[in-house]
Design a protein around this motif. Sequence first.
Motif, PDB file in Angstrom:
ATOM      1  N   ALA A  60     -11.023  14.131  26.129  1.00 54.42           N
ATOM      2  CA  ALA A  60      -9.593  13.907  25.161  1.00 54.42           C
ATOM      3  C   ALA A  60      -8.400  13.526  25.905  1.00 54.42           C
ATOM      4  N   LEU A  61      -8.342  14.455  27.150  1.00 54.65           N
ATOM      5  CA  LEU A  61      -7.228  13.998  27.942  1.00 54.65           C
ATOM      6  C   LEU A  61      -7.462  12.652  28.548  1.00 54.65           C
ATOM      7  N   PHE A  68      -1.656   6.069  25.549  1.00 55.69           N
ATOM      8  CA  PHE A  68      -0.553   5.710  26.016  1.00 55.69           C
ATOM      9  C   PHE A  68      -0.151   4.738  27.230  1.00 55.69           C
ATOM     10  N   PHE A  69      -1.052   4.679  28.095  1.00 55.97           N
ATOM     11  CA  PHE A  69      -0.998   3.626  29.244  1.00 55.97           C
ATOM     12  C   PHE A  69      -1.157   2.439  28.578  1.00 55.97           C
ATOM     13  N   ALA A 123       4.238   4.046  37.981  1.00 58.83           N
ATOM     14  CA  ALA A 123       5.097   4.522  36.887  1.00 58.83           C
ATOM     15  C   ALA A 123       4.785   4.351  35.705  1.00 58.83           C
ATOM     16  N   ILE A 124       3.877   3.565  35.233  1.00 54.08           N
ATOM     17  CA  ILE A 124       3.143   3.513  33.773  1.00 54.08           C
ATOM     18  C   ILE A 124       2.341   4.680  33.889  1.00 54.08           C
ATOM     19  N   LYS A 130       3.168  11.712  31.298  1.00 52.10           N
ATOM     20  CA  LYS A 130       4.453  12.660  30.596  1.00 52.10           C
ATOM     21  C   LYS A 130       4.286  12.723  29.007  1.00 52.10           C
ATOM     22  N   ARG A 131       3.682  11.651  28.573  1.00 58.64           N
ATOM     23  CA  ARG A 131       3.768  11.530  27.041  1.00 58.64           C
ATOM     24  C   ARG A 131       2.564  12.224  26.137  1.00 58.64           C
TER      25      ARG A 131
END
Length: 147
Positions: A60-61, A68-69, A123-124, A130-131
């Motif tokens: 799931a993670l 998101f990536f 950074a991506i 983070k999201r």
Amino acid sequence: MSTHTAAIEWSRAAHPTDATTYSRNHVATLAGGQTVTMSSSPTFLGDPECADPEQMVISALASCHMLFFLAIADLKGFPVARYADTPSGELGKTEKGQALTRITLSPRVTFVDKAPDAATLTAIHNSAHKRCFIANSLTAEVTLDLG
């Protein structure tokens, strides 16, 4: 925001290799009707042919991070052609008892046209982490192996 549901069902059955205990096998039914045959980890008398809860958490993670990536990379002009990951999780002791204490994501990404430079790629990934709703729900340390 949104509600997410699943169903878990277990019925008592004999353990296939240990007559002194019961089978840990059960079925998870997801909202789309898909079923996943699950058990505890083989370390805890589970069936190695089934998914275990720890595998489901790390999956799931990894899935959440990936989604998101993909979105962030696309918005930044780096559409992804292929994304693969082999997440792993470590159980350890915490003040609350045993828990997933460390999860390592090892994403390998191929881009459609141009790949971002190393700093932009990092950074991506950091922005995706983070999201990520799952990452924000866990206490385990999450690391990225971009090797």
